[in-house]
Design an enzyme around this catalytic site. Structure first.
Site, PDB file in Angstrom:
ATOM      1  N   CYS B  66       7.681  45.407 -45.760  1.00  6.17           N
ATOM      2  CA  CYS B  66       8.446  44.262 -46.244  1.00  6.17           C
ATOM      3  C   CYS B  66       9.628  44.695 -47.119  1.00  6.17           C
ATOM      4  CB  CYS B  66       7.550  43.316 -47.022  1.00  6.17           C
ATOM      5  SG  CYS B  66       6.892  44.042 -48.537  1.00  6.17           S
ATOM      6  N   ALA B  69       8.771  46.486 -50.306  1.00  6.31           N
ATOM      7  CA  ALA B  69       8.450  47.901 -50.063  1.00  6.31           C
ATOM      8  C   ALA B  69       9.721  48.726 -49.986  1.00  6.31           C
ATOM      9  CB  ALA B  69       7.642  48.049 -48.775  1.00  6.31           C
TER      10      ALA B  69
END
Lengths: 458, 546
Positions: B66, B69
């Site tokens: 995501c 991240a």
């Protein structure tokens, strides 16, 4: 120094968690769902959740950890994730062909309030769920509890969706093994078989996350509890829930819904807790404990008595999940060791109460904290040093800085193997723990001994 | 093992592609068809258009993570003296805690290093209901009281955006109160389609809040920034070693082995060199516009690529002294590289690899496989965009969709006080006449073989089909794919974390990689997969007992 900014003086914090001793619910739900045969865990949230959880499980088990995601975008976050989940269900059944999809929610889908029951009904109405296949779910908001709570919620999901009562009682026991390793589940099954107890264990990740190398990847390995077995849990004689935090919710649900009586036990780690497990089974099933088990117990007691001088009085600091910590603390007390600092990140008042009552008679004070973190644990250690640290891999930073022998136990262990193959439950598991603790303590004696007092025989 | 594999015809690859697509529901098949491309290269280096930077279809087993991240995990994770507070439930911060193997080397033992720490506001249900701004402020205050860091950054996770916590306001308020730099990132996981959006948000934030804070002109010649190098497994250390031997001064690295002060001072460099084009090309662009620093694409993965990149940097500065030193360094380093290469090559030549990773690694590592005489039969990125596949020349034709539009594009203007043209028009012309190109990236596909298979955002199902079809000798991807591949009996090399190995960059890194791949593709351990009785199940042996 790796954690050089950690001061000795303790300042109580209200908002900032540093170096947690827990993670969030969904990974526990994913782990539990992998313990159902032919099940695809599904993360209803952003891609990152699923990616992080799969990575964490993969690093811990060195095995494939398969799970899908609803891949939320900004749009789905505003308008709800229904379209994503319906499409996901269609794709998963079409492409990956599981028997079951086990959906767990995330902080994202919980905050927007997606109703999974309604969405999976819609998927079913639209013909996206093939005949004889299932979509089950558990609500696992990441901002409540911890990974252990997520495990507990998914276990309850199994009961909610599958358990039935036909009215004909069986002679089986339901065993909810707790948030333990596949090796532990295998060992509990071995003990039950030795006792001659009929059982259904759920979830059961043995054979799923500790499988062999075969040269062929299998999306759904042979292990896992089956739908048939889960359905029968409503007819069982009783349920043994191992570990209050992870297992009591599903056990109580079976009791409430189907009047299957349940017994809560601590995880059978160490001598006393394994004794309690075996003895409870003996009484509940009305059987005599076979000699083979008494023999194993005897071996364990033999090592404890033989090597008692090395355990006696050694101070231990522990962090991890409440169920494991309670049994481990009891085990160290059994050995006349001194558990002095105990931290779990998982919230819940029972933990401190149980540890306090277990240690009430001790002539010294212990530090114990629920909703704590390992930054605090490290500070406690700096104030009162210990001879042994027990916890997941993250403990190695504290262990190195403070030069403490370190026993890896809990989730995640990402820098060693063994936990998925060798249990720590039961008497055999206890022997393994004894061996590991002794190795650490004796290696330390060997390392620190002066040449003149370096001993061949210990 | 076979030492060589037949080439694959366009027809057979098309058949493979159709076979894969057959399994998908119609809508999925239509979308995936655009992201599975049989590579062709015409004389103008034009390659087919590939679908990239598109949403992953829900339910498809993807490699992707995501935005959070990409922002916290990838870009800001390796900056050691920042206290990175993650505002959200505990998991997001927990999973980004020491899991990416970014190494950092303190200059003195007293230097700050918070990379071993994990900070979170650990939001609870009451924070979700009543808002978490108060808790965040308290958390920032507590972090300040404990550590007195020079800067604190705040990262938003999914629920933060939904409940509307104004993290930027909290940052401004705490910055004023504490007198240190405090800044926030709106990097909620649901934004964008992959980590790539998070890289962008992180880099924009650093550019906005830190770059240009420190105008100190440092000593040293040939000052460059190294952009898009994350020091996984010590890659950055090896690159620094080589650059330092050449007399090239690295002002800042984005963001391997980095510090806050390096970013603050990075506008004083005279050249931006871009490693990972995907995660940072826009920073290079913004630095050029604002400060006048030109940028070039370089690559330190592969010994020949390393030499080429060094020569390009030397050519840019144009001074004979530097050109000579660079040649000396290359001449000194190469014999050992060549001997290791020849040794490994004698065992690896003709073997095949597949690579599905990153936004540049699937391209860069082909250099190392080429040096081993190994062919990359199929490759693709996890989160790259079309320009990373087809080259920057397609930039004007990339359609900006809704998911990209919601990632902030900074409007950058020339900083009249700090802008300094690094080259005169004449110098630029001379360089251009010699064939020197700025901001030029041709992408992965023009460098790959005709008839290789290029797949964007590969799914698990496709990976399985490809392994069956190509029977590669090694597969490179990430941790989630690692044991899926190995269970199939094929060795798998992680190219995010290097399986605890590395460095693989630069000259010594190349040697490490040759040895590692040699170990993997020629190991005896894969022969043990079948037991003797599985290899020869007939019972004839039992007669021996009679």
């Amino acid at each position: 120094m790796l954690l050089k900014h950690t001061p000795v003086e303790i300042m109580e914090r209200k908002a900032l968690v540093i170096n947690p001793a827990k993670t969030c619910q969904p990974v526990g739900a994913m782990y539990a769902a992998l313990g159902i045969h032919a099940c695809m865990p599904h993360s209803h949230g952003s891609q990152g959740c699923c990616s992080y959880h799969r990575s964490a499980l993969t690093r811990h088990y060195k095995e494939p950890a398969m799970a899908t995601t609803s891949s939320f975008t900004e749009g789905s976050s505003v308008f709800g994730g229904q379209a994503n989940l319906v499409q996901a269900i269609d794709n998963i059944f079409t492409i990956y062909e599981p028997d079951i999809i086990a959906v767990h929610t995330t902080c994202l889908s919980e905050t927007i309030g997606d109703d999974i029951t309604q969405i999976s009904r819609k998927a079913k109405d639209e013909g996206k769920v093939p005949e004889g296949k299932y979509v089950i779910h558990a609500n696992t908001p990441s901002y409540i509890g911890s990974h252990v709570t997520g495990f507990a919620n998914m276990c309850k999901g199994m009961v909610d969706y599958f358990s039935e009562k036909t009215g004909v009682k069986t002679n089986r026991f339901n065993i909810i093994p707790g948030y333990v390793e596949p090796s532990d589940m295998e060992e509990i099954k071995r003990l039950l078989s030795l006792m001659g107890v009929e059982f259904i264990m759920f979830p059961d990740t043995s054979g799923v996350l500790n499988g062999p190398m075969t040269g062929r990847f299998s999306m759904y390995p042979d292990g896992g509890v089956t739908v048939e077995q889960l359905k029968q849990t409503g007819d069982s004689m009783g349920t043994l829930a191992l570990g209050e935090t992870a297992s009591s919710l599903a056990a109580k649900t079976l009791d409430t819904k189907f009047k299957v009586p349940c017994e809560m036990l601590e995880l059978p780690i160490g001598l006393s807790c394994t004794d309690a497990f075996i003895d409870t089974l003996r009484k509940a099933a009305g059987i005599t404990v076979p000699d083979a088990i008494t023999y194993e117990r005897g071996q364990m007691v033999d090592v404890i008595t033989d090597m008692h001088q090395y355990f006696y009085g050694k101070k231990v600091a522990l962090f991890g999940d409440p169920d494991q910590l309670i049994s481990l603390t009891q085990f160290f007390l059994d050995l006349d060791m001194k558990p002095v600092h105990i931290v779990t990140g998982t919230p819940g008042k029972r933990f401190e109460k149980v540890i306090r009552s277990m240690t009430a008679d001790l002539p010294y004070n212990i530090n114990v904290r629920e909703s704590g973190d390992t930054f605090l644990l490290h500070q406690w250690i700096k104030n009162e040093p210990v001879d042994l640290l027990v916890g997941n891999t993250y403990g190695k930073y504290i262990a190195r800085d403070e030069d403490i022998p370190f026993l890896r136990h809990g989730f995640p262990i990402v820098d060693r193997v063994g936990h998925s193959y060798f249990p720590t439950v039961g008497y055999k598991g206890g022997l393994r723990l004894l061996e590991k603790v002794l190795d650490l303590l004796l290696d330390r004696i060997d390392r620190d001994a002066k040449e003149e007092s370096f001993e061949l025989v210990l | 093992m076979e030492s060589s594999k037949p080439l694959y015809s366009g027809e057979s690859l098309e058949e493979l592609k159709q076979d894969i697509l057959k399994k998908y529901p119609t809508k999925v098949a239509r979308k995936r068809a655009k992201q599975i491309i049989i590579n062709t290269i015409d004389e103008k280096e034009k390659v087919p258009e590939i679908g990239a930077n598109a949403r992953t279809i829900p339910g498809i087993l993807t490699q992707r993570g995501c935005t959070y991240a990409g922002c916290k995990g990838v870009i800001l994770g390796p900056t050691r003296d920042l206290v990175n507070i993650v505002h959200g439930p505990i998991g997001c911060s927990f999973y980004a805690w020491l899991t990416r193997r970014n190494q950092t080397r303190l200059k003195t033992p007293d230097d700050e290093n918070y990379m071993t720490y994990c900070f979170s506001t650990d939001m609870q249900d009451s924070d979700i209901v009543f808002g978490g701004e108060g808790k965040l402020k308290t958390a920032v205050q507590e972090a300040y009281d404990l550590f007195k860091p020079k800067a604190i950054s705040i990262f938003s996770t999914c629920p933060v955006g939904l409940i509307g916590d104004d993290v930027h306001q909290v940052a401004r308020e705490m910055k004023a109160k504490l007198g240190i730099n405090v800044f926030a990132f709106s990097c909620e996981g649901y934004k964008g389609v992959s980590q790539s959006a998070g890289h962008h948000i992180a880099n924009n934030g650093i550019f906005k809040h830190v770059v240009g804070e420190d105008d100190t002109v440092q000593d040293g010649e040939y000052k460059i920034n190294l952009l898009g190098e994350y020091n996984i497994g010590g890659d950055g250390f090896e690159i620094d070693r080589i650059l330092s031997a050449c007399g090239i001064k690295v002002i800042s690295t984005y963001s391997g082995n980095s510090t806050y002060d390096q970013f603050a001072n990075s506008h004083t460099a005279d050249l931006n060199t871009v490693m990972c084009h995907r995660s940072i090309n826009y920073v290079a662009e913004m630095m050029e516009t604002k400060f006048g620093i030109p940028w070039i694409k370089i690559n330190f993965i592969g010994a020949k690529a390393t030499a080429k990149s060094l020569r390009k940097i030397a050519e840019y500065f144009g001074e004979q002294k530097l050109i000579d030193t660079v040649e000396e360094v290359i001449a000194k380093e190469m014999p050992e590289v060549e001997s290791a290469m020849a040794d490994a090559r004698s065992h690896c030549e003709g073997k095949t690899a597949m690579m599905f990773v990153g936004g540049s690694r699937a391209h860069h590592y082909q250099e190392l496989f080429n040096e081993l005489g190994m062919r990359t039969v199929s490759a693709g990125y996890e989160f790259a965009h079309r320009d990373d596949y087809e080259g920057r020349k397609v930039l004007p034709t990339i359609k900006v969709d809704a998911d990209s539009r919601n990632i902030e594009e900074l409007q950058i203007e020339k900083d009249s006080a700090r802008f300094r043209a690094r080259k005169t028009k004449e110098q630029l012309k001379t360089l251009a006449d010699k064939g020197f190109t700025f901001k030029d990236y041709k992408g992965m596909m023009p460098g790959m073989e005709q008839g290789s298979l290029v797949i964007d955002d590969i799914s698990h199902y496709e990976t399985e089909q490809l392994i069956e079809f190509f029977e590669p000798d090694v597969v490179c991807a990430g941790i989630k794919e690692k044991f899926v591949v190995q269970k199939s009996g094929v060795p798998m090399k992680q190219l995010h974390s290097y399986d605890s190995g590395g460095p693989y960059a630069g000259f010594r890194g190349a040697i490490n990689f040759y040895k590692e791949i040699d170990r993997m593709v020629n190991s005896r351990v894969w022969a043990y997969v079948k037991a003797p009785w599985q290899k020869n199940p007939e019972l004839s042996g039992s007669y021996a007992w009679e």
